[in-house]
Write a protein that holds these residues in place. Structure first.
Motif, PDB file in Angstrom:
ATOM      1  N   THR A   1     109.927  25.348  76.572  1.00  0.00           N
ATOM      2  CA  THR A   1     111.031  24.217  76.514  1.00  0.00           C
ATOM      3  C   THR A   1     111.178  24.273  75.000  1.00  0.00           C
TER       4      THR A   1
ATOM      5  N   LEU B   1     110.314  21.591  73.446  1.00  0.00           N
ATOM      6  CA  LEU B   1     109.200  21.122  72.655  1.00  0.00           C
ATOM      7  C   LEU B   1     108.133  22.007  72.433  1.00  0.00           C
TER       8      LEU B   1
ATOM      9  N   ARG C   1     103.073  15.544  74.558  1.00  0.00           N
ATOM     10  CA  ARG C   1     104.343  15.995  75.203  1.00  0.00           C
ATOM     11  C   ARG C   1     104.783  15.158  76.464  1.00  0.00           C
TER      12      ARG C   1
ATOM     13  N   LEU D   1     105.993  11.719  75.859  1.00  0.00           N
ATOM     14  CA  LEU D   1     107.531  11.505  75.582  1.00  0.00           C
ATOM     15  C   LEU D   1     108.258  11.946  76.538  1.00  0.00           C
ATOM     16  N   CYS D   2     107.982  12.697  77.539  1.00  0.00           N
ATOM     17  CA  CYS D   2     108.549  13.132  78.740  1.00  0.00           C
ATOM     18  C   CYS D   2     108.629  11.970  79.741  1.00  0.00           C
TER      19      CYS D   2
ATOM     20  N   LEU E   1     108.344   8.785  78.490  1.00  0.00           N
ATOM     21  CA  LEU E   1     108.954   7.743  77.765  1.00  0.00           C
ATOM     22  C   LEU E   1     110.530   8.043  78.137  1.00  0.00           C
ATOM     23  N   ALA E   2     111.040   9.070  77.782  1.00  0.00           N
ATOM     24  CA  ALA E   2     112.472   9.648  78.310  1.00  0.00           C
ATOM     25  C   ALA E   2     112.875   9.182  79.701  1.00  0.00           C
ATOM     26  N   LEU E   3     111.739   9.466  80.549  1.00  0.00           N
ATOM     27  CA  LEU E   3     112.062   9.145  82.114  1.00  0.00           C
ATOM     28  C   LEU E   3     112.256   8.036  82.269  1.00  0.00           C
TER      29      LEU E   3
ATOM     30  N   VAL F   1     113.453   5.549  79.920  1.00  0.00           N
ATOM     31  CA  VAL F   1     114.466   5.062  79.330  1.00  0.00           C
ATOM     32  C   VAL F   1     115.739   5.216  80.367  1.00  0.00           C
ATOM     33  N   PHE F   2     115.729   6.613  80.836  1.00  0.00           N
ATOM     34  CA  PHE F   2     116.908   6.824  81.739  1.00  0.00           C
ATOM     35  C   PHE F   2     116.777   6.359  82.970  1.00  0.00           C
TER      36      PHE F   2
END
Length: 315
Positions: A35, A37, A50, A53-54, A56-58, A60-61
């Motif tokens: 990836t 990252l 990592r 971060l994944c 957190l992104a999940l 947020v969306f």
């Protein structure tokens, strides 16, 4: 006298090969994710960071999406509060949204999105074929005109477009209050033309020359040879074009003569400003408006991914 020569009765194919039978250690690379990252399957601080971060992104969306769905079926829904499941499940919000005419607006949106996408793909394919496979004077000017459809914001052309739709030049027809008032302005989109033209330029000229030797005409060349090779690009243009048309807000608003001409995106704004209904009804309308885009994406996701991947690897 020389000794007689002995011949091996076994055929050469049946003889054991030293190279094939030799047991050599095979070095295999452990499975891992490649990836942006730099994902690694080794546990440690980097992997934990990592994963964080994944997640957190999940969050947020996915959090707003889950809040909309749960609020649509919650009796006491609050759009400003995150909620991942309905605390008091009910279908009242959907029923009230239906009573407010959400399904009529939904039908208007389907007609406009379907007709607009069909016209847009037709114009884009024909224009891209002419720009990519032929040379003519003013070619750069034509491409610039298509690009202007992406450069000019809707707010700039809103008033002139409203005047044109009210009295179409030459023919003198009033398109306001009709589906054509929204379909015709979205019929030409520079992004689709540019995308399809770039894909068509990559088609080898040898294929076209061989087809012309066999007597293939322009229309058959486009329909049976060029378009099948551009399926990934057509998938990308179809998905993004449908979403672009479906999400239109200003254009349906200025093209409408009566509130019954609104699309579902304009209707959501009307529902939001209605003091007699709560947030749950607006969220229910939002769920209804989300369904077509999700369906189109799921149906064309393979073409969308392959088209993006093909565009990224060209050159």
């Amino acid at each position: 006298m020389s000794a007689p020569t002995t011949v091996d009765p076994a055929p050469a194919a049946a003889r054991p090969s030293v190279r094939r039978t030799a047991k050599e250690p095979r070095h295999t690379t452990p499975a891992r994710f490649d990836t942006a990252l730099g994902w690694s399957d080794r546990p440690g601080l980097g992997m934990a960071l990592r994963i964080l971060l994944c997640l957190l992104a999940l969050a947020v969306f996915a959090a707003p999406f889950l809040t909309i769905i749960s609020g649509a079926f919650d009796e006491n829904a609050r759009g400003s509060v995150l909620s991942f499941y309905p605390h008091h499940a009910t279908l009242t919000n959907m029923r009230v949204a239906g009573d407010r005419g959400i399904w009529d607006y939904f039908t208007n949106s389907l007609v406009i999105a379907g007709g607009g996408l069909l016209l847009q793909l037709t114009v884009s394919v024909l224009a891209a074929y002419a720009l990519a496979r032929h040379r003519f004077r003013g070619q750069a000017l034509v491409m610039t005109l298509f690009m202007l459809t992406m450069m000019l914001p809707e707010e700039v052309i809103a008033i002139p477009l409203s005047l044109v739709l009210g009295d179409v030049p030459v023919v003198g027809i009033d398109l306001k209050g009709t589906a054509f008032g929204v379909i015709l302005p979205v019929g030409a989109w520079g992004f689709s033309v540019m995308l399809l033209a770039e894909f068509m330029r990559e088609i080898p000229t040898e294929i076209e020359e061989a087809a012309r030797i066999d007597g293939v005409g322009e229309f058959r060349m486009l329909w049976q040879i060029v378009l099948p090779l551009c399926k990934p690009a057509l998938g990308v243009a179809g998905v993004l074009g449908f979403i672009m048309i479906w999400d239109q807000y200003l254009l349906p608003l200025i093209a409408a003569k009566d509130p019954t001409d609104y699309t579902v995106t304009v209707a959501l704004s009307v529902l939001r400003n209605d003091p007699e209904i709560g947030s749950g009804v607006v969220l229910a309308g939002s769920v209804i408006a989300l369904v077509p885009s999700l369906v189109v994406y799921l149906l064309l996701q393979r073409s969308l991914v392959s088209g993006i991947a093909a565009g990224a690897t060209k050159g």
